[in-house]
Design a protein around this motif. Structure first.
Motif, PDB file in Angstrom:
ATOM      1  N   ALA A  40      48.587  36.962  51.497  1.00  0.00           N
ATOM      2  CA  ALA A  40      47.971  37.349  52.766  1.00  0.00           C
ATOM      3  C   ALA A  40      48.090  38.853  52.968  1.00  0.00           C
ATOM      4  O   ALA A  40      47.153  39.515  53.422  1.00  0.00           O
ATOM      5  CB  ALA A  40      48.635  36.593  53.908  1.00  0.00           C
ATOM      6  N   ASN A  41      49.252  39.397  52.616  1.00  0.00           N
ATOM      7  CA  ASN A  41      49.463  40.838  52.761  1.00  0.00           C
ATOM      8  C   ASN A  41      48.528  41.661  51.887  1.00  0.00           C
ATOM      9  O   ASN A  41      47.938  42.650  52.320  1.00  0.00           O
ATOM     10  CB  ASN A  41      50.901  41.177  52.352  1.00  0.00           C
ATOM     11  N   LEU A  42      48.421  41.228  50.629  1.00  0.00           N
ATOM     12  CA  LEU A  42      47.603  41.987  49.680  1.00  0.00           C
ATOM     13  C   LEU A  42      46.134  41.950  50.030  1.00  0.00           C
ATOM     14  O   LEU A  42      45.393  42.887  49.814  1.00  0.00           O
ATOM     15  CB  LEU A  42      47.782  41.406  48.278  1.00  0.00           C
ATOM     16  N   VAL A  43      45.729  40.797  50.587  1.00  0.00           N
ATOM     17  CA  VAL A  43      44.308  40.537  50.755  1.00  0.00           C
ATOM     18  C   VAL A  43      43.762  41.184  52.021  1.00  0.00           C
ATOM     19  O   VAL A  43      42.571  41.393  52.169  1.00  0.00           O
ATOM     20  CB  VAL A  43      44.113  38.999  50.741  1.00  0.00           C
ATOM     21  N   LYS A  44      44.668  41.563  52.910  1.00  0.00           N
ATOM     22  CA  LYS A  44      44.267  42.083  54.208  1.00  0.00           C
ATOM     23  C   LYS A  44      43.298  43.258  54.055  1.00  0.00           C
ATOM     24  O   LYS A  44      43.595  44.242  53.406  1.00  0.00           O
ATOM     25  CB  LYS A  44      45.513  42.558  54.959  1.00  0.00           C
ATOM     26  N   GLY A  45      42.135  43.122  54.693  1.00  0.00           N
ATOM     27  CA  GLY A  45      41.170  44.211  54.684  1.00  0.00           C
ATOM     28  C   GLY A  45      40.443  44.405  53.366  1.00  0.00           C
ATOM     29  O   GLY A  45      39.541  45.213  53.265  1.00  0.00           O
ATOM     30  N   GLN A  46      40.832  43.654  52.337  1.00  0.00           N
ATOM     31  CA  GLN A  46      40.219  43.868  51.034  1.00  0.00           C
ATOM     32  C   GLN A  46      39.142  42.860  50.732  1.00  0.00           C
ATOM     33  O   GLN A  46      38.329  43.061  49.852  1.00  0.00           O
ATOM     34  CB  GLN A  46      41.292  43.755  49.935  1.00  0.00           C
ATOM     35  N   THR A  47      39.183  41.725  51.431  1.00  0.00           N
ATOM     36  CA  THR A  47      38.243  40.665  51.082  1.00  0.00           C
ATOM     37  C   THR A  47      37.504  40.176  52.319  1.00  0.00           C
ATOM     38  O   THR A  47      37.970  40.331  53.436  1.00  0.00           O
ATOM     39  CB  THR A  47      38.975  39.459  50.463  1.00  0.00           C
ATOM     40  N   THR A  48      36.349  39.579  52.083  1.00  0.00           N
ATOM     41  CA  THR A  48      35.585  39.046  53.199  1.00  0.00           C
ATOM     42  C   THR A  48      36.004  37.615  53.510  1.00  0.00           C
ATOM     43  O   THR A  48      35.769  37.129  54.602  1.00  0.00           O
ATOM     44  CB  THR A  48      34.089  39.031  52.875  1.00  0.00           C
ATOM     45  N   HIS A  49      36.624  36.924  52.554  1.00  0.00           N
ATOM     46  CA  HIS A  49      37.114  35.583  52.827  1.00  0.00           C
ATOM     47  C   HIS A  49      38.592  35.666  53.208  1.00  0.00           C
ATOM     48  O   HIS A  49      39.310  36.525  52.718  1.00  0.00           O
ATOM     49  CB  HIS A  49      36.960  34.688  51.588  1.00  0.00           C
ATOM     50  N   PRO A  50      39.050  34.753  54.064  1.00  0.00           N
ATOM     51  CA  PRO A  50      40.466  34.830  54.473  1.00  0.00           C
ATOM     52  C   PRO A  50      41.414  34.451  53.342  1.00  0.00           C
ATOM     53  O   PRO A  50      40.989  33.873  52.340  1.00  0.00           O
ATOM     54  CB  PRO A  50      40.554  33.804  55.618  1.00  0.00           C
ATOM     55  N   ALA A  51      42.685  34.758  53.525  1.00  0.00           N
ATOM     56  CA  ALA A  51      43.675  34.587  52.454  1.00  0.00           C
ATOM     57  C   ALA A  51      43.737  33.154  51.961  1.00  0.00           C
ATOM     58  O   ALA A  51      43.903  32.905  50.773  1.00  0.00           O
ATOM     59  CB  ALA A  51      45.042  35.046  52.936  1.00  0.00           C
TER      60      ALA A  51
END
Lengths: 355, 291, 385
Positions: C288-299
């Motif tokens: 969740a931390n890594l994905v924040k703001g980087q992807t359009t789909h949720p973690a």
């Protein structure tokens, strides 16, 4: 297509020839030479693109015959392609994978389907004809889907590479030569059909049906003939699809495929064989062109995902732009360009001299 | 048995809402708007947009979404369809198909392909309701029927009784005469597109709350156009029997027949109609010649 | 007539010319259904790969070399997949396919011709990944045809606790779903359950009530569904609406977590191979931390892709450097990856088995007493033979 220059035809053969001037012969020779030596310079990916274009051109030329020449609007093109591909699949399932059998069989199935579609189509015109063919497309796909569920493996039928005796057709370069050659053949066939009696009858029917009838053209017969020719050629294209992709699955023949072919014919320019080829090239290569264009942009990490729907939308946008701004299609652009070159420094064509 | 009847009426109402859009656009501009299904999806996403921004306000969200869709219809006509005047009809239809592609790409760009549910955002619930006779439908199923009925009554009243509606009919039938009479038919064409957007939005909003919202809902539009054709492409009244017939065939084939036929059945109806009576049940006879 | 056509063609081709790649990197090609109808299932895999390997590269790469992944969108269409396969095969040591099964054949053909290992990272695993496995085909996907049905029916039988139960099957009108549930129908009979003939649901139907009626009238106590999410859930909602009292078991895709809490239904069971993020394991927080703001789909959509990326990283690590494609294929064939809780157990491949030695399933259900989605029982392990 005389331009008032010094070209005189002195024999009947010269008058009938497809390629009549020295310049045209030289250009054609150059093109053929370029296509033959292309594999030495181009990557397999590019060769594959040209092969795909050639295959699309076969379908586009067939559709142009029906919609451009004869004026019979058809949205069911994907259904005919599916019919040809599934004919191949059926034969493969019955252990008869030879293309020498499959291609004629596909042509026959296509012709038969053309009669089945053509006769009721006599009752419909314009938009209603288009919608009728669209409905038929769904019915054909349903039938193909049923076949696939009963006989296909999980997701479709595998087609082995075409075998001519001892020689097997596989590999990008071999397919490139095969498809380009077939595309060229169909192009010649298409141009000749246009010049033939049937072609003239079709154009008469397209332009003014009542006048055509009153001149003595059997409208019903020629309309059905148009469907038969078009669907036979399209089914052959479908069989080639099946062999080239080595896989037949009903999902590949959705409505979007029919749209792509209509777009090819309209964007290329209705009624012109050159238009069909140009349109086929445009529609086939456009997604890759957009890919390349977009790849040149620098995009921050998280936003890269958005490029993909953007490319899809750009395709629709470019098609719409072409339809709105260039109704005569690519052929219209080509003709304007050619006229400009030929007439320069003059701008307008001179009036025909009295002789 | 009553359940089948109830389901048929519900499905028919949804199709009728979509088909109304087809008929309105065809009557005015003689163009078949094959992007109607995508305009329905657009309406649903407008609802989601507003509901996500101001949750818990169903009336406001629905009204805004419908208004935005009507505006979208207006803009689409002005930007895309008006320049196509004079081009062959077929090219115009193709343009509507590319419009569908554009709409879908735009929706995916903003919202990705995830399935969305605006219902909880609106603060509403969709409980099942028992009908006399034992059939069970959801609340929004009933709403769909009610909205479809209201829309049709409204459209009839508008087209028959109000001056603007009469002008719209006139402009649709004979644009040249209407123009010479002083009617601004371009504005009326745009208005008909706006109305089509509105009807599509209603369908989209109801479906999004009742079932789900995702970018590929446009396929329902293709089925609904079979309805429009069966009823008669230029007959608003024909939409109702057309919708009932097509919905009945579909529901019956799922319930009692071969479910796989259900997806094809609207097109079989369409084919049958085209062969027997191409102008539909209640359409005008003219433009069709026979060989 | 010929010349300008050639010029136009040459211009268009020139635009699409590819650039030769740099050599000192692990070069992987990935084709996914990033847009198109199937993208809700496969686009998260693409995003998971991006985030995962960005972290890997930022930390210095694997064995000191960076990992370069070329991403292509095939929209789930076989023709684009074929073109992508040819394009990606140039210079790559491995190809990843995260797309619909219609795109498999061109990739398998290309893999065979170029002797390139092929990893399926989210789509249904082809037969060639199961024992006896093809040397070049690998599959990390959490679900598997036939094994899902074996587990599902075993779970139903366990829940029935000795009573005779009638089991209905709701399939979508795609071949994959129909074939799987027809197999399940057969298996149910063998396992002593009473199967009802499979009901096929047309994917574009606006109202699932007739299908639900069919199942209810046939007296189904349990209904098993294995299809795309919207069909699985559509049938369930219709059954719920007409007052059906039985229990519904469906395969849980990425939407499971969100949808179970939306539906709040006690009789809806979702089974799958990936742990739901609501269990909040350390790995979940990390993702969740890594994905924040980087992807359009949720973690919580990233599990499938993350596991696939983990397996690929393990294979590359094992391969070492330099890593030609045949060495990579051998390395992958004996890889063993600890999924750190994302799956029920490790992913272990052997030269004969490129699916995994054991596969694990977990069932989830909405627990109304605690108002939370909760697992039902523990992980069930099935050995793949």
């Amino acid at each position: 297509m005389a331009f008032g220059g010094g070209y005189f035809k002195t024999t009947y053969a010269g008058d009938l020839a497809l390629i009549d001037t020295r310049l045209r012969r030289a250009a054609l020779g150059l093109l053929v030479f370029a296509l033959i030596v292309l594999p030495r310079f181009a990557s397999p990916f590019m060769l594959d693109l040209v092969a795909q274009t050639a295959l699309a051109a076969v379908g586009a030329l067939a559709l142009n015959l029906l919609t451009g020449l004869a004026g019979q609007v058809s949205l069911g093109h994907a259904g005919f392609i599916a019919a040809g591909a599934f004919t191949t699949a059926v034969l493969v399932e019955h252990r008869l994978p030879s293309p020498l059998l499959a291609l004629p069989a596909a042509a026959l199935v296509g012709a038969g389907l053309g009669v089945i579609v053509g006769i009721p189509a006599l009752r419909l015109k314009g938009l209603y004809l288009a919608l009728g063919t669209l409905a038929l497309h769904h019915v054909v796909l349903y039938a193909c889907g049923e076949f696939q569920s009963h006989w296909g493996a999980n997701t479709g039928v595998s087609i082995p590479p075409p075998r001519f005796g001892a020689w097997v057709l596989k590999g990008t370069i071999a397919w490139y030569y095969a498809l380009t050659a077939i595309g060229g053949l169909v192009l010649v066939l298409s141009v000749n059909l246009q010049r033939s009696r049937a072609g003239r009858a079709w154009m008469a029917i397209r332009d003014r049906e009542i006048a055509a009838e009153s001149v003595g053209i059997d409208v019903a017969r020629y309309k059905v003939l148009a469907f038969v020719w078009s669907s036979a050629l399209t089914s052959v294209a479908g069989a080639l699809f099946a062999y080239q992709r080595a896989f037949v699955s009903v999902e590949a023949f959705g409505f979007f495929l029919a749209i792509e072919y209509i777009a090819m014919v309209i964007i290329g320019g209705l009624g012109s064989a050159l238009g069909a080829v140009l349109g086929a090239a445009f529609v086939t290569l456009l997604p890759y062109g957009i890919d390349a264009g977009v790849a040149a942009l620098r995009v921050p990490g998280g936003a890269e995902y958005y490029l993909f729907p953007l490319k899809f939308g750009a395709f629709g946008l470019l098609m719409a732009a072409f339809l709105v701004f260039e109704p005569q299609g690519l052929v219209g652009i080509w003709r304007r360009a050619r006229n400009w070159v030929v007439l320069w420094p003059l701008r307008y064509r001179p009036l025909r001299p009295a002789s | 048995m009553t359940q089948v009847l109830a389901t048929t009426v519900v499905v028919a109402s949804l199709y009728a809402l979509l088909a109304a859009g087809y008929v309105l656009v065809y009557r005015a501009t003689r163009v078949l708007n094959l992007a109607q299904g995508d305009m329905m999806t657009l309406g649903g996403y407008f609802l989601f947009l507003v509901a996500a921004a101001v949750p818990g306000q169903p009336a406001l969200s629905v009204a805004t979404a419908a208004a935005l869709s009507a505006l979208a219809g207006f803009v689409i006509y002005r930007l895309l369809m008006r320049p196509m005047a004079g081009h062959p009809i077929f090219a115009a239809v193709l343009v509507t198909i590319t419009l569908g592609i554009l709409l879908r790409a735009a929706i995916v760009l903003v919202y990705t392909d995830r399935i969305r549910h605006p219902l909880p955002l609106l603060g509403l619930a969709n409980p099942p309701r028992r009908l006399p006779g034992g059939a069970v439908v959801s609340t929004f199923d009933l709403l769909t029927v009610a909205v479809a009925a209201t829309l049709f009554v409204g459209l009839f009243a508008f087209l028959r009784l109000s001056p603007l509606g009469i002008q719209m009919r006139a402009a649709g039938e004979k644009p040249l005469l209407a123009a010479q009479r002083g009617i601004n038919f371009q504005l009326l064409f745009a208005l008909s597109w706006a109305l089509a957007g509105f009807a599509g939005a209603l369908a989209g909003i109801l479906y999004a709350n009742n079932v789900r919202l995702d970018p590929s809902l446009g396929v329902l539009g293709l089925k609904a156009f079979a309805v429009a054709l069966v009823g008669g492409l230029d007959s608003l009244g024909g939409v109702i029997p057309g919708a009932l017939i097509v919905a009945a065939v579909e529901v019956l084939s799922v319930r009692y027949g071969d479910p796989l036929l259900a997806d094809v059945s609207p097109f079989l109806c369409l084919l049958a109609m085209l062969l027997v009576r191409p102008w539909g049940l209640f359409g005008t006879r003219e433009e069709l010649e026979r060989v | 007539m010929a010349r300008p056509a050639l010029m136009l063609l040459a211009a268009l081709l020139g635009v699409t010319a590819t650039v030769t790649p740099a050599l000192a990197q692990y070069r992987i090609g990935m084709s996914a259904a990033i847009t198109g109808p199937a993208s809700s299932t496969y686009a998260p895999t693409y995003e998971a790969y991006k985030v995962y390997f960005k972290r890997v590269n930022d930390a210095g790469g694997i064995n000191g070399q960076k990992v370069e992944i070329i991403y292509e969108d095939d929209r789930g269409e076989p023709q684009r997949a074929a073109a992508n396969a040819k394009k990606l095969a140039e210079g790559s040591i491995l190809m990843v396919n995260a797309s619909t099964s219609a795109t498999y054949k061109p990739f398998m053909t290309e893999s065979e011709t170029e002797k390139l290992p092929l990893l399926f990272g989210g789509g249904v695993c082809p037969r060639e990944a199961f024992p006896p496995a093809s040397p070049l085909i690998f599959c990390s996907t959490s679900f598997g045809s036939k094994w899902d049905s074996r587990f599902a029916l075993g779970f139903i039988k366990e829940q029935a606790a000795g009573k005779k139960v009638k089991v209905g099957f709701a399939a979508q009108d795609i071949p994959l779903s129909r074939i799987e549930l027809e197999f399940a129908e057969q298996l149910a009979k063998e396992m002593g359950l009473e199967p009802i003939p499979v009901v096929v649901v047309p994917g574009n139907t606006p109202d699932f009530t007739p299908v639900a009626q069919k199942l209810k009238d046939a007296g189904a106590d349990w209904v098993l569904s294995w299809a795309l999410w919207h069909v699985e859930v559509g049938v369930f909602e219709a059954l719920h609406r007409i007052g059906w009292q039985g229990s519904y078991l469906l395969y849980g895709h990425q939407q499971t977590q969100d949808e179970l809490s939306r539906l709040k239904a006690g009789n809806l069971y979702a089974f799958g191979g990936n742990t739901l993020f609501m269990e909040n394991l350390p790995i979940h927080a990390e993702i969740a931390n890594l994905v924040k703001g980087q992807t359009t789909h949720p973690a919580h959509y990233m599990a499938e892709g993350w596991v696939s990326a983990m397996v690929l990283e393990a294979g590359l690590k094992k391969c070492g450097w330099p890593c030609p494609k045949d060495k990579l294929a051998t390395a992958l064939a004996s890889v063993s990856v600890d999924t750190r809780g994302l799956r029920g157990g490790p992913i272990e491949w052997t030269p004969d088995n490129h699916y995994r030695k054991s596969t694990y399933y977990q069932v989830y259900r909405w627990d109304s007493s605690k108002s939370v989605t909760a697992p039902v029982g523990g992980w069930t392990r099935l050995e793949i033979k």
